[in-house]
Design an enzyme around this catalytic site. Structure first.
Site: not given
Ligand code: PEP
Length: 252
Positions: A11, A215
Site C-alpha cells: 500500500k 488480515s
Molecule cells: C490488502 O491490502 O490486500 C490486505 C489484505 O491487507 P491486510 O492483510 O492488512 O488485511
C-alpha cells in the site's frame, strides 16, 4: 496444477530507503525451501519499484504494481500506465483492490477496462473482489462477488483467463485483524471456481489461482492454505515486516 502465490501489497508504505531495508531483511529470512513449490510477489509503492526491481533481479521474486491507469499513455495527471509498470520490471498488477473501489470510487466498468488493458499489454492482473460486511450480513456475499467477477472480467477470453489471478478479499477483513474462517473462505473460493468453470470451462477454472486476502498473518496462514481452493495469499499489513512475511511465505 496451481502453484501457490504469496503476494505482498505494501500500500502507501515505505520510502525508498525503507523499501531497500525491508527487501534486504526479507531476502535474509528466505532460503531455498521458501521458493519450493511457491511463487512470491512484491507490490511496493510506485516510487520504490525501480530500486525493488534492481534488488529482486535474479532472486526469483516477482514485482507488481498496486494499480494502473486504463490507458497506455496520455493526459492523465498522477496516473501510471501499464507500459510504465512493464518498463520498470513489473509482471503483475493489482486491480480492483477494495481501497481503489471504496476509497477512490473505482467502479466495475473501469476495473474491467484496466483488466483487459493489462492483459493486452502482457501484465498479469491480480483481480481483487470481495463483499462488504453489510452484504455478508444480508446473505449477499456470494452474489456480490459473482457480480464483481462477471463485470470485471467481461470480454476476457478463456485463453486470457488462464493468466489472471483472482484475489478474494472480504472488505470487512482488510486491515481489521478479522479474518474469514478457513471454511467461509473456502466456500467463497469454491463458488468463484464454480463460476469460472461455468464461464470458461473446467480446465481453465482448475488452473486459475484464487488468493485469499484479509488480515492474513503468520498465525492463520497455515490453516487458510490447507483449504483446497485457496491458492495463495494477498497480504497487506503483515507484509511490511520481513519476519512476518517470510513466515507467511514459508506456510506449512
Ligand atoms: C490488502 O491490502 O490486500 C490486505 C489484505 O491487507 P491486510 O492483510 O492488512 O488485511
Amino acid at each position: 496444477m496451481r502453484t501457490p502465490l504469496i503476494a505482498a501489497n505494501w500500500k502507501m508504505h515505505k520510502t525508498i530507503d525503507e523499501a531497500i531495508e525491508l527487501i534486504d531483511g526479507l531476502l535474509d529470512q528466505l532460503d531455498d525451501d521458501s521458493f519450493d513449490g511457491r511463487e512470491i510477489l512484491l507490490c511496493p509503492p510506485a516510487t520504490a519499484l525501480l530500486v525493488a526491481a534492481e534488488q529482486l533481479d535474479g532472486t526469483g521474486i516477482a514485482l507488481g504494481g498496486q494499480n494502473m491507469a486504463a490507458a497506455r499513455e496520455g493526459a492523465f495527471t498522477g496516473e501510471i500506465s501499464p507500459l510504465m509498470l512493464l518498463d520498470v520490471g513489473c509482471d503483475f498488477v493489482i486491480l480492483g483492490h477494495s481501497e481503489r473501489r471504496h476509497v477512490f470510487g473505482e467502479e466495475d466498468a473501469l476495473i474491467n477496462k484496466k483488466v483487459k488493458l493489462a492483459l493486452e499489454c502482457g501484465l498479469i492482473p491480480v483481480f481483487a473482489v470481495g463483499e462488504k460486511l453489510e452484504q455478508r450480513k444480508a446473505g449477499a456475499a456470494e452474489s456480490t462477488v459473482i457480480d464483481q467477477l462477471a463485470t470485471g472480467l467481461d470480454g476476457v477470453s478463456a485463453n486470457e483467463m488462464a493468466d489472471v489471478v483472482i484475489a478474494y478479499e472480504p472488505v470487512w477483513a482488510i486491515g481489521t485483524g478479522e479474518t474469514a474462517s478457513p471454511q467461509d473462505a473456502q466456500a467463497m473460493h469454491a463458488a468463484i471456481r464454480g463460476w469460472l468453470a461455468a464461464q470458461y470451462g473446467e480446465s481453465v477454472a482448475e488452473d486459475v489461482r484464487i488468493l485469499y486476502g484479509g488480515s492474513v498473518k503468520p498465525n492463520n496462514v497455515d490453516e487458510l492454505m490447507a483449504e483446497p481452493d485457496i491458492d495463495g495469499a494477498l497480504v497487506g499489513g503483515a507484509s511490511l515486516d520481513a519476519e512476518s512475511f517470510a513466515r507467511i511465505i514459508n506456510f506449512a
